[in-house]
Design a protein around this motif. Structure first.
Motif: not given
Length: 146
Positions: A31-40, A59-62, A81-89
């Protein structure tokens, strides 16, 4: 930079007595290295060939757990759809109406916008979530909109 950020994040989690499993560590690093808003599912598909004992449920639970204790945000869109994003700023999101990819839109005046909106309302505003919809640069070319 990603390694330093990962080390710092892991230290914070350990200080909170949060267990860092091998799977949790690779998910954080991803998540820190991929800023492509991936799904689980995207994360799982990218990690399953290189990570032992990982499943889509792991993966999903974590990701759901980490979104409560780290800068990982859970993003839900109109299509459910549920995506995840490492909110770096602080940033906003733009969603392409054609390819449905999600892009970060950096806005340098985010802090002042937050202050202004807080001053203009009776709310204590902690964050702003803004989703912009339109056509991404690649799809503009493909659709001959330029």
């Amino acid at each position: 930079m990603a390694n330093a950020e990962l080390d710092k994040l892991v230290s914070k989690l350990r200080a909170q007595k949060i267990r860092i499993t091998d799977q949790r560590l690779v998910i954080l690093e991803y998540m820190i290295t991929h800023h492509n808003h991936p799904t689980a599912e995207d994360v799982y598909n990218d990690l399953k060939h290189t990570t032992n004992n990982i499943s889509i449920a792991t993966v999903y639970n974590n990701l759901r757990f980490l979104s409560k204790v780290t800068p990982i945000n859970e993003l839900t869109y109109d299509d459910k759809s549920i995506h995840f994003d490492y909110f770096h700023k602080e940033h906003f999101h733009a969603i392409c109406e054609n390819c449905h990819q999600i892009f970060d839109i950096n806005y340098t005046d985010y802090p002042s916008l937050l202050k202004k909106l807080s001053a203009d309302s009776s709310f204590q505003i902690n964050k702003i979530e803004l989703n912009i919809q339109g056509i991404c640069p690649n799809c503009k070319k493909v659709l001959a909109l330029e």
